[in-house]
Design a protein around this motif. Structure first.
Motif, PDB file in Angstrom:
ATOM      1  N   GLY A 169       0.786  -1.223   0.000  1.00  0.00           N
ATOM      2  CA  GLY A 169       0.000   0.000   0.000  1.00  0.00           C
ATOM      3  C   GLY A 169       0.817   1.272   0.000  1.00  0.00           C
ATOM      4  N   LEU A 170       2.106   1.199   0.320  1.00  0.00           N
ATOM      5  CA  LEU A 170       2.959   2.376   0.358  1.00  0.00           C
ATOM      6  C   LEU A 170       4.258   2.110  -0.383  1.00  0.00           C
ATOM      7  N   ASP A 171       4.844   3.185  -0.903  1.00  0.00           N
ATOM      8  CA  ASP A 171       6.146   3.125  -1.547  1.00  0.00           C
ATOM      9  C   ASP A 171       7.162   3.887  -0.711  1.00  0.00           C
ATOM     10  N   VAL A 172       8.412   3.549  -0.917  1.00  0.00           N
ATOM     11  CA  VAL A 172       9.485   4.220  -0.185  1.00  0.00           C
ATOM     12  C   VAL A 172       9.500   5.710  -0.519  1.00  0.00           C
ATOM     13  N   ASN A 173       9.748   6.531   0.510  1.00  0.00           N
ATOM     14  CA  ASN A 173       9.895   7.990   0.420  1.00  0.00           C
ATOM     15  C   ASN A 173       8.570   8.738   0.271  1.00  0.00           C
ATOM     16  N   GLU A 174       7.448   8.044   0.275  1.00  0.00           N
ATOM     17  CA  GLU A 174       6.172   8.753   0.321  1.00  0.00           C
ATOM     18  C   GLU A 174       6.012   9.398   1.693  1.00  0.00           C
ATOM     19  N   GLN A 175       5.394  10.597   1.693  1.00  0.00           N
ATOM     20  CA  GLN A 175       5.185  11.313   2.943  1.00  0.00           C
ATOM     21  C   GLN A 175       3.827  10.924   3.536  1.00  0.00           C
ATOM     22  N   ILE A 176       3.837  10.598   4.827  1.00  0.00           N
ATOM     23  CA  ILE A 176       2.589  10.256   5.512  1.00  0.00           C
ATOM     24  C   ILE A 176       2.460  11.100   6.774  1.00  0.00           C
ATOM     25  N   ALA A 177       1.230  11.311   7.203  1.00  0.00           N
ATOM     26  CA  ALA A 177       0.976  12.045   8.439  1.00  0.00           C
ATOM     27  C   ALA A 177       1.262  11.144   9.625  1.00  0.00           C
ATOM     28  N   THR A 178       1.949  11.677  10.634  1.00  0.00           N
ATOM     29  CA  THR A 178       2.279  10.874  11.819  1.00  0.00           C
ATOM     30  C   THR A 178       1.100  10.705  12.757  1.00  0.00           C
ATOM     31  N   ASN A 179       0.104  11.593  12.647  1.00  0.00           N
ATOM     32  CA  ASN A 179      -1.072  11.524  13.513  1.00  0.00           C
ATOM     33  C   ASN A 179      -2.305  11.329  12.650  1.00  0.00           C
ATOM     34  N   SER A 180      -2.912  10.139  12.729  1.00  0.00           N
ATOM     35  CA  SER A 180      -4.047   9.821  11.868  1.00  0.00           C
ATOM     36  C   SER A 180      -5.281  10.657  12.209  1.00  0.00           C
ATOM     37  N   VAL A 181      -5.425  11.053  13.475  1.00  0.00           N
ATOM     38  CA  VAL A 181      -6.594  11.855  13.876  1.00  0.00           C
ATOM     39  C   VAL A 181      -6.523  13.246  13.250  1.00  0.00           C
ATOM     40  N   ASP A 182      -5.362  13.897  13.365  1.00  0.00           N
ATOM     41  CA  ASP A 182      -5.195  15.220  12.752  1.00  0.00           C
ATOM     42  C   ASP A 182      -5.338  15.144  11.237  1.00  0.00           C
ATOM     43  N   ALA A 183      -4.820  14.068  10.655  1.00  0.00           N
ATOM     44  CA  ALA A 183      -4.913  13.916   9.209  1.00  0.00           C
ATOM     45  C   ALA A 183      -6.358  13.746   8.755  1.00  0.00           C
ATOM     46  N   ALA A 184      -7.168  13.038   9.533  1.00  0.00           N
ATOM     47  CA  ALA A 184      -8.581  12.866   9.190  1.00  0.00           C
ATOM     48  C   ALA A 184      -9.312  14.204   9.224  1.00  0.00           C
ATOM     49  N   ILE A 185      -8.979  15.055  10.209  1.00  0.00           N
ATOM     50  CA  ILE A 185      -9.588  16.391  10.277  1.00  0.00           C
ATOM     51  C   ILE A 185      -9.162  17.227   9.082  1.00  0.00           C
ATOM     52  N   LYS A 186      -7.896  17.127   8.749  1.00  0.00           N
ATOM     53  CA  LYS A 186      -7.367  17.880   7.602  1.00  0.00           C
ATOM     54  C   LYS A 186      -8.061  17.446   6.308  1.00  0.00           C
ATOM     55  N   LEU A 187      -8.249  16.151   6.124  1.00  0.00           N
ATOM     56  CA  LEU A 187      -8.906  15.642   4.925  1.00  0.00           C
ATOM     57  C   LEU A 187     -10.354  16.096   4.859  1.00  0.00           C
ATOM     58  N   LYS A 188     -11.030  16.109   5.989  1.00  0.00           N
ATOM     59  CA  LYS A 188     -12.426  16.563   6.017  1.00  0.00           C
ATOM     60  C   LYS A 188     -12.521  18.037   5.648  1.00  0.00           C
ATOM     61  N   THR A 189     -11.606  18.835   6.192  1.00  0.00           N
ATOM     62  CA  THR A 189     -11.584  20.267   5.856  1.00  0.00           C
ATOM     63  C   THR A 189     -11.270  20.474   4.386  1.00  0.00           C
ATOM     64  N   GLN A 190     -10.355  19.687   3.877  1.00  0.00           N
ATOM     65  CA  GLN A 190      -9.957  19.774   2.467  1.00  0.00           C
ATOM     66  C   GLN A 190     -11.134  19.459   1.550  1.00  0.00           C
ATOM     67  N   ARG A 191     -11.896  18.427   1.880  1.00  0.00           N
ATOM     68  CA  ARG A 191     -13.057  18.067   1.059  1.00  0.00           C
ATOM     69  C   ARG A 191     -14.134  19.134   1.143  1.00  0.00           C
ATOM     70  N   ALA A 192     -14.319  19.713   2.324  1.00  0.00           N
ATOM     71  CA  ALA A 192     -15.320  20.768   2.483  1.00  0.00           C
ATOM     72  C   ALA A 192     -14.947  21.993   1.649  1.00  0.00           C
ATOM     73  N   ALA A 193     -13.664  22.330   1.625  1.00  0.00           N
ATOM     74  CA  ALA A 193     -13.212  23.480   0.851  1.00  0.00           C
ATOM     75  C   ALA A 193     -13.392  23.238  -0.639  1.00  0.00           C
ATOM     76  N   THR A 194     -13.185  21.991  -1.064  1.00  0.00           N
ATOM     77  CA  THR A 194     -13.354  21.675  -2.477  1.00  0.00           C
ATOM     78  C   THR A 194     -14.830  21.716  -2.884  1.00  0.00           C
ATOM     79  N   ALA A 195     -15.723  21.324  -2.008  1.00  0.00           N
ATOM     80  CA  ALA A 195     -17.147  21.297  -2.318  1.00  0.00           C
ATOM     81  C   ALA A 195     -17.793  22.639  -2.101  1.00  0.00           C
ATOM     82  N   GLN A 196     -17.132  23.639  -1.521  1.00  0.00           N
ATOM     83  CA  GLN A 196     -17.740  24.915  -1.159  1.00  0.00           C
ATOM     84  C   GLN A 196     -18.243  25.727  -2.355  1.00  0.00           C
ATOM     85  N   PRO A 197     -17.473  25.906  -3.424  1.00  0.00           N
ATOM     86  CA  PRO A 197     -17.978  26.707  -4.540  1.00  0.00           C
ATOM     87  C   PRO A 197     -19.266  26.170  -5.139  1.00  0.00           C
ATOM     88  N   ALA A 198     -19.341  24.840  -5.268  1.00  0.00           N
ATOM     89  CA  ALA A 198     -20.568  24.269  -5.858  1.00  0.00           C
ATOM     90  C   ALA A 198     -21.781  24.503  -4.954  1.00  0.00           C
TER      91      ALA A 198
END
Length: 363
Positions: A330-359
């Motif tokens: 599932g992962l390749d060498v040198n890919e960057q991953i978030a060290t905290n899955s909880v913070d990353a989930a919040i970030k992803l949710k915010t990112q999706r909300a920002a993308t859906a906002q104009p529509a």
């Protein structure tokens, strides 16, 4: 009427659009993800097998004299301190034997005094050459026989006194009663089991390894015990490994004994644990356990690209070592991953909300 119905609806949508946008941008600005690259790390190569905890000091106390059980002071699961009386037998016969032995000793001592006096008188007469040498030898022999009878009586008293002491059965060490084999009123014979107990002060782990693993385990002499029920001590180091010098004829496996250095709260005989034998090192693709998100049957990490965008990636996990866990796929060498899955989930949710906002703001 038609305009009044349309205008409030448009104003409501516009209002919602403005209410989402500032909060989304504010949350996105304040949340900073920590990321690390996925790299191979050198970790211990381990052989992990099941183990059973057992008490080093476990014994069945048996009766050393015959007698009717008069009192039983402890039962199963009771804690007993060392030298505490656990069972008492009736000691009428034993006390009578002691009294008889003491009487025999007094008689033997009296005979010894008489023999000693006779010998002393005979010796004085012999020195005056008033009696023959044979009579002197007879007096000496009677004195030796009297001394021997005293020694025999003293030995008899020791034996009968010990038999009387055996009617009071004490705990050989502090521990817990595992089984009780006798009841009040029963007659205990010599060798009959009274109680079985074990001590929690000294424990060890018994494991089984295959004959192909025995040589590597003997050579490494490094292992740890994994106890999942003890979150504060997930791994307990073992400083000695004993591989028995013979294999089971049926399973062709070897038994391994691993003594624990100290008593640990929460560990009891009979518990199932894991034993990890370290037999070398190897390279594995490892990520922090805090980076892994668990969603039902799905295991995933959050990958961060060069622009800072977060995406969820399903992975297949392997063995866990300390605070790291192996990624098998599932992962390749040198890919960057978030060290905290909880913070990353919040970030992803915010990112999706920002993308859906104009529509949402401009239907």
């Amino acid at each position: 009427m038609f305009r009044f119905k349309i205008i409030p609806r448009i104003l409501l949508i516009i209002g919602v659009g403005f209410s989402i946008s500032p909060s989304s941008h504010a949350e996105e600005k304040t949340l900073h993800l920590q990321t690390i690259p996925v790299v191979y790390q050198q970790v211990n190569k381990e052989i992990i097998v099941d183990g059973i905890i057992e008490a080093v000091n476990e014994a069945t106390i048996a009766a050393q004299t015959s007698g009717q059980v008069q009192e039983v002071f402890f039962d199963v699961d009771d804690f007993v301190k060392k030298d505490t009386v656990i069972v008492r037998l009736k000691s009428i016969e034993q006390k009578a034997s002691v009294a008889q032995g003491e009487a025999g000793l007094r008689e033997a001592q009296a005979n010894l005094r008489v023999a000693q006096d006779t010998y002393n008188r005979t010796k004085k007469i012999f020195e005056k050459q008033a009696i023959s040498e044979s009579e002197m030898e007879k007096a000496a022999a009677e004195l030796d026989a009297a001394r021997a009878r005293v020694s025999t009586a003293q030995a008899s008293i020791k034996r009968t006194t010990q038999q009387e002491e055996y009617t009071t059965i004490r705990a050989p060490y502090s521990g817990i009663v595992k089984e009780r084999h006798i009841q009040v009123g029963e007659v205990a014979n010599v060798g009959q089991a009274i109680m079985t107990g074990f001590s929690l002060d000294t424990l060890r782990v018994i494991a089984t390894i295959s004959q192909n693993q025995a040589a590597a385990v003997r050579q490494s002499q490094s292992a740890s015990v994994i106890v999942h029920s003890l979150p504060d001590k997930p791994r307990i180091a073992v400083n000695k490994i004993t591989v028995v010098p013979y294999a089971d004829a049926q399973s062709h496996t070897f038994r391994v004994r691993l003594p624990l250095a100290e008593a640990i709260d929460g560990m009891y005989p009979g518990m199932l644990v894991k034993v990890a034998f370290t037999v070398g090192t190897e390279q594995r693709l490892m990520v922090p356990t805090s980076a892994v998100a668990y969603r039902g049957e799905i295991r995933a990490v959050y990958v961060v690209d060069e622009k800072g965008n977060v995406s969820m990636r399903q992975v297949r996990l392997g063995k866990e070592s300390l605070n790291m866990i192996e990624v098998l796929a599932g992962l390749d060498v040198n890919e960057q991953i978030a060290t905290n899955s909880v913070d990353a989930a919040i970030k992803l949710k915010t990112q999706r909300a920002a993308t859906a906002q104009p529509a949402t703001a401009h239907p």
